[in-house]
Design an enzyme around this catalytic site. Structure first.
Site, PDB file in Angstrom:
ATOM      1  N   HIS A  31       7.281 -33.919  37.568  1.00 46.16           N
ATOM      2  CA  HIS A  31       6.369 -32.639  37.543  1.00 46.16           C
ATOM      3  C   HIS A  31       5.929 -32.758  37.134  1.00 46.16           C
ATOM      4  O   HIS A  31       4.906 -33.443  36.595  1.00 46.16           O
ATOM      5  CB  HIS A  31       8.008 -32.283  37.369  1.00 46.16           C
ATOM      6  CG  HIS A  31       8.060 -30.994  37.147  1.00 46.16           C
ATOM      7  ND1 HIS A  31       7.253 -29.703  37.197  1.00 46.16           N
ATOM      8  CD2 HIS A  31       9.288 -30.286  38.307  1.00 46.16           C
ATOM      9  CE1 HIS A  31       7.750 -29.008  37.964  1.00 46.16           C
ATOM     10  NE2 HIS A  31       8.371 -28.807  38.101  1.00 46.16           N
ATOM     11  N   HIS A  83       6.143 -33.488  42.659  1.00 43.54           N
ATOM     12  CA  HIS A  83       5.743 -31.779  43.351  1.00 43.54           C
ATOM     13  C   HIS A  83       4.652 -31.737  44.200  1.00 43.54           C
ATOM     14  O   HIS A  83       2.978 -31.813  43.284  1.00 43.54           O
ATOM     15  CB  HIS A  83       5.980 -30.978  42.572  1.00 43.54           C
ATOM     16  CG  HIS A  83       7.461 -31.258  42.352  1.00 43.54           C
ATOM     17  ND1 HIS A  83       8.636 -30.149  42.573  1.00 43.54           N
ATOM     18  CD2 HIS A  83       8.373 -32.492  41.971  1.00 43.54           C
ATOM     19  CE1 HIS A  83      10.066 -30.838  41.878  1.00 43.54           C
ATOM     20  NE2 HIS A  83       9.564 -31.742  41.637  1.00 43.54           N
ATOM     21  N   LYS A 107      18.082 -32.838  40.439  1.00 40.23           N
ATOM     22  CA  LYS A 107      16.918 -32.825  39.561  1.00 40.23           C
ATOM     23  C   LYS A 107      17.251 -32.599  38.680  1.00 40.23           C
ATOM     24  O   LYS A 107      18.090 -31.165  37.802  1.00 40.23           O
ATOM     25  CB  LYS A 107      15.843 -32.660  40.398  1.00 40.23           C
ATOM     26  CG  LYS A 107      14.778 -32.477  39.830  1.00 40.23           C
ATOM     27  CD  LYS A 107      13.359 -31.299  40.388  1.00 40.23           C
ATOM     28  CE  LYS A 107      12.305 -31.700  39.745  1.00 40.23           C
ATOM     29  NZ  LYS A 107      12.566 -29.903  38.567  1.00 40.23           N
ATOM     30  N   GLU A 134      12.234 -28.695  35.251  1.00 40.70           N
ATOM     31  CA  GLU A 134      11.369 -29.342  34.255  1.00 40.70           C
ATOM     32  C   GLU A 134      11.199 -29.407  33.167  1.00 40.70           C
ATOM     33  O   GLU A 134      10.827 -30.589  31.896  1.00 40.70           O
ATOM     34  CB  GLU A 134       9.525 -29.428  34.701  1.00 40.70           C
ATOM     35  CG  GLU A 134       9.848 -27.318  34.087  1.00 40.70           C
ATOM     36  CD  GLU A 134       9.853 -26.808  35.237  1.00 40.70           C
ATOM     37  OE1 GLU A 134       9.652 -25.715  35.277  1.00 40.70           O
ATOM     38  OE2 GLU A 134      10.621 -27.353  36.130  1.00 40.70           O
ATOM     39  N   LYS A 162      21.025 -25.738  39.289  1.00 42.19           N
ATOM     40  CA  LYS A 162      20.503 -24.267  38.137  1.00 42.19           C
ATOM     41  C   LYS A 162      21.341 -23.983  37.694  1.00 42.19           C
ATOM     42  O   LYS A 162      22.689 -23.884  38.439  1.00 42.19           O
ATOM     43  CB  LYS A 162      19.935 -23.104  39.691  1.00 42.19           C
ATOM     44  CG  LYS A 162      18.554 -23.653  40.018  1.00 42.19           C
ATOM     45  CD  LYS A 162      17.626 -23.493  39.332  1.00 42.19           C
ATOM     46  CE  LYS A 162      16.073 -24.157  40.374  1.00 42.19           C
ATOM     47  NZ  LYS A 162      14.275 -23.432  39.115  1.00 42.19           N
TER      48      LYS A 162
END
Length: 475
Positions: free
Chosen positions: A294, A327, A201, A204, A175
């Site tokens: 995802h 997920h 990761k 998406e 992030k």
């Protein structure tokens, strides 16, 4: 047309519209082991009988159309038609019922999730006789699942590749998801992996935008992986998102990842499409890459209780199409009913054989025969205080993914990763000693934080954070 030709064409054929239930509602039908079975939640328009609505679903998702056609006489409808073979009411819903439909296996192309969905859900959801329609579950027979490769590697092969056993795997989504340069992005990856995570990761929607082109991201992330591996002695990975605007571009990105020597790539399987996903899964098996999936866009399809498709169907489709992780929600902080439903499709992802269990939303017994399993990923709004519950609920064969729960640590990314790793190791040790994680979880985390200042700081930051909303996905 000559009179003679007209006479021949009309023999045994009566034009016009007739009720679907006369042909497609067959309550006496005994399902075959090779049939694909579907459970639909049907909400018919006022005045439409359940038998007619269920038969309409069977017809419009198989061989039927709105009127009788003379070319029906050129084939065996009895062999190819879908059949509504059972109808049952939905508890607490006067206007809804479950229609069970059986489809002959010959209706579907081998190894094609795309064709399976085009037939079963491609057209019927817009049918005027229905107010709403939801596909709750599918039974995939072994005769059909054996035509698929499935996940590129599966749970055991992944553990062997990573040399990690006896605990859930730990991940983190970098992030902010958008706006970082490739070098700063790689720095965050390195700090998280060095701190003790197994994976980091791409989010998406990280593809190849002007602020960070895919090739630059791949290079800096590969550098972060190899540097953190050298420092920790553990195998590390970063889910490099190969999703692209064309299949050719997607494969090109996967090829570059393989050439860099990284262990895993990623795909958005719903926005990318099942054909693209299956192509990538085949490439990953052939070239030794793990594949993280995802489920972006899933809530557009599965959020409404009376229309669309339940996620358990999308999960089964993914296991056929191919993916090593997907997920699957978190359960934590939600209602008990949703926990049972979530664990139902988690078992459908991981296990070889799952019995019918309506209390968990499983409408059919599912035998996957030799198809590899998929690791469920718990991700979204979780932090160190959730670790005992996540470990107890999901068990060892899972990936626990903390984005803000890692990068939001007051001391930085690496301490955030340390806090999560310490919390996980403490929970696994306590479980192995026979302690009750559900009852003693907070005590276990507090005890571990006494010798880990990183965990103590994380516990202080997130002690008041809760996500308590009613679950949408209930039985």
């Amino acid at each position: 047309m000559s009179p003679q030709t007209e006479t021949k064409a009309s023999v045994g054929f009566k034009a016009g519209v007739k009720d679907y239930k006369l042909t497609y509602y067959t309550p006496e039908y005994e399902t075959k082991p090779t049939d694909i079975l579907a459970a639909f939640r049907v909400t018919p328009q006022p005045g439409v009988p359940p038998e007619e609505a269920g038969a309409a679903v069977a017809a419009e998702s198989s061989t039927g159309t709105w009127t009788t056609v003379w070319t029906d006489g050129l084939t065996s409808l009895d062999r190819y038609k879908g059949r509504c073979y059972h109808i049952e009411p939905v508890a607490g819903e006067e206007s809804q019922f479950i229609a069970y439909v059986a489809y002959p296996l010959d209706l579907f192309e081998e190894g094609s999730v795309t064709n399976m969905f085009t037939s079963i859900v491609g057209n019927v959801f817009g049918f005027k006789a229905l107010r709403a329609l939801r596909l709750e579950d599918l039974r995939i027979p072994p005769a059909y699942s054996k035509t698929f490769q499935g996940p590129p590697h599966g749970i055991q092969v992944e553990r062997d590749k990573l040399n990690k056993y006896g605990r859930p795997l730990l991940g983190c989504t970098i992030k902010p998801k958008l706006g970082l340069s490739a070098k700063n992005y790689g720095r965050a990856v390195y700090e998280c992996l060095r701190g003790g995570l197994d994976f980091t990761k791409d989010d998406e929607n990280v593809n190849s935008q002007p602020f960070m082109r895919w090739r630059d991201r791949f290079l800096f992330c590969a550098e972060a992986i190899f540097k953190s591996q050298a420092e920790t002695g553990e195998i590390k990975g970063h889910y490099l998102n190969a999703t692209a605007g064309t299949c050719e571009e997607m494969i090109k990105r996967a090829v570059f990842a393989r050439e860099l020597g990284v262990p895993i790539v990623m795909h958005d399987y719903l926005t990318g499409g099942f054909t693209a996903n299956t192509s990538l899964a085949h490439y990953c098996r052939d070239n030794g890459l793990l594949l993280h999936i995802h489920r972006a866009m899933h809530a557009v399809i599965d959020r409404q209780k009376n229309h669309g498709m339940h996620f358990r169907v999308l999960a089964k489709a993914l296991r056929l199409s191919g993916g090593d992780h997907i997920h699957a929600g978190t359960v934590v902080g939600k209602l008990e009913g949703e926990r049972e439903i979530t664990l139902g499709f988690v078992d459908l992802l991981r296990d070889d054989f799952v019995e019918k269990d309506r209390s968990r939303g499983i409408y059919f017994t599912q035998d996957w025969v030799s198809l590899p399993g998929v690791l469920p990923v718990a991700s979204g709004g979780i932090h160190v205080w959730h670790m005992p519950a996540l470990t107890e609920i999901f068990g060892d064969d899972s990936v626990l993914q903390f984005g803000g729960g890692t990068l939001g640590h007051p001391w930085g990314n690496a301490p955030g990763a340390v806090a999560n790793r310490v919390a996980l190791e403490a929970c696994v040790q306590a479980r192995n000693e026979g302690r009750d994680l559900a009852r003693e979880g907070n005590e276990i985390i507090r005890a571990a934080s006494k010798w880990s200042p990183e965990l103590a700081a994380a516990c202080e930051v997130w002690k008041e954070i809760k996500f308590e909303f009613p679950a949408m996905d209930t039985l």
